[in-house]
Design an enzyme around this catalytic site. Sequence first.
Site, short mmCIF file in Angstrom:
data_model
loop_
_atom_site.label_atom_id
_atom_site.label_comp_id
_atom_site.label_asym_id
_atom_site.label_seq_id
_atom_site.Cartn_x
_atom_site.Cartn_y
_atom_site.Cartn_z
N HIS A 121 10.23 -5.39 14.81
CA HIS A 121 9.58 -4.19 15.37
C HIS A 121 8.21 -4.55 15.93
O HIS A 121 7.37 -5.07 15.20
CB HIS A 121 9.45 -3.10 14.31
CG HIS A 121 10.71 -2.32 14.12
ND1 HIS A 121 10.74 -1.01 13.72
CD2 HIS A 121 12.01 -2.67 14.32
CE1 HIS A 121 11.99 -0.59 13.66
NE2 HIS A 121 12.78 -1.58 14.00
N TYR B 274 5.41 7.62 11.55
CA TYR B 274 4.58 8.16 10.47
C TYR B 274 4.06 9.50 10.99
O TYR B 274 3.35 9.54 11.99
CB TYR B 274 3.39 7.24 10.17
CG TYR B 274 3.76 5.91 9.53
CD1 TYR B 274 4.19 4.82 10.29
CD2 TYR B 274 3.62 5.73 8.15
CE1 TYR B 274 4.50 3.60 9.69
CE2 TYR B 274 3.93 4.50 7.54
CZ TYR B 274 4.36 3.45 8.32
OH TYR B 274 4.66 2.24 7.73
N PRO C 113 2.56 3.50 -0.68
CA PRO C 113 3.50 2.87 0.25
C PRO C 113 3.13 3.01 1.73
O PRO C 113 3.69 2.30 2.56
CB PRO C 113 4.83 3.57 -0.04
CG PRO C 113 4.44 4.87 -0.67
CD PRO C 113 3.17 4.63 -1.41
N LYS D 46 2.56 -2.23 2.20
CA LYS D 46 1.90 -3.47 1.78
C LYS D 46 2.37 -4.01 0.43
O LYS D 46 2.06 -5.15 0.08
CB LYS D 46 0.37 -3.25 1.74
CG LYS D 46 -0.25 -3.05 3.10
CD LYS D 46 -0.19 -4.32 3.92
CE LYS D 46 -0.48 -4.12 5.38
NZ LYS D 46 0.49 -4.76 6.28
#
Length: 389
Positions: free
Chosen positions: A72, A201, A293, A297
């Site tokens: 991605h 997101y 989350p 990471k």
Amino acid sequence: MRVQVAIIGAGPAGLMLGQLLHRAGIDTLILERRSQAHVLSRIRAGILEEGTADVLRRAGAAERFAREALRHEGFEIAHPGGRLRIDLGGPTGGKAVHVYGQTEVTADLMAARRAAGAPTVYEAEDVEICDFAGARPRVAWREGALRREARCDLIAGCDGFRGVSRASAPPAALTTFERAYPFGWLGLLADVPPCAPELIYASHARGFALCSMRSPSRSRYYIQVPAGERVESWSDQRFWDELRARLPKTAGEAVVTGPALEKSIAPLRSFVAEPLVFGRLALAGDAAHIVPPTGAKGLNLAASDVHYLAEAAEATLAGEAAALADYSRRALARIWKAERFSWWMTTLLHTFEGEDGFSVRLREAELAGLCGSAARRAEVAENYVGLPF
Ligand code: APR
Ligand code: PHB
């Protein structure tokens, strides 16, 4: 029994460390409290930094990853003012992230360890770590009615947030830093195609949502829920309805629904233990730190810890006295940068119950700042693809 390095925990951290050490000619024993099937049933994150992919390659466990992972080169932030794409490659000299489930990483590492003939004790009960203040540490455990023990040169505590390793550190030598967030993530895994080619997101007045994936036919979605929420209160239908309500119209319309393969709630927390080393005991992965989350990471920090720790273990066994203390310093420097990024991304994208208008406006200004500044987006990209080891 005698072994050079005893590793507590067969999660990604313990398994990666085992492989790196094996390849350096160091023998290890892994003690894992749960069954292998249980470890493999846990659904966790799914975004790997290039540095993590490199650790997998060096661990000799990247063959399936090379075939199946999805590369991605960007992700999206959806917000009340529109949709913003964060280009990862441009600002980072062509770097990207890889979509590949942590469960698959774990399975591949387990297979590599089996092929190497290195021992793992699953369902090891009552693991104890002893005498690590001196040069002759021991680990002890129970297998059914049998009490067993191994002497070693070094103990690696890779047993997650609730493991025995950090709990065994002398309290006076340990400092912990923590932030709890008043919400969790309700995650749903389903065999349906993702609603968009890249991750989204989403910051929304109803709460945060994330569209992620595991493959072109398997999706992973999350929505922010209040702390203390019970998964039983969320039928699949309620989840899909709430997810769609938080996404931009076109993305919401593109969501394909299907029965949940897995549905669970994870609390969000930031946590760091300092130092990472107590005599001959070294902590790595979730045993040492937790990140929320947002930003993905957790697994990647486990990989960078293990990279540093494998080097330090080699040096320690070769007689370099300062190597473990160096591990703690090097790993913590990178950990805190990832802690800052995960905290920032969490604060930017979630709603906080009872927050005042000032906080909301600050968040809007932060988003507007990102939209208006290539330099700000470049900084996000640099952190998202992973800072150098
Ligand atoms: N004795 C032996 N094993 C233990 C003990 C114990 N007392 N306590 C816990 N364990 C095992 C757990 O069963 C688990 O399999 O240690 C392992 C720790 O694995 P993880 O929790 O996956 O942690 P880590 O390997 O550090 O991986 C970090 O996992 O939780 C995610 O977000 C996190 O992605 C990150 C990654
Ligand atoms: C996931 O796919 O599980 C995932 C992806 C990105 C995140 C967190 C989780 O930031």
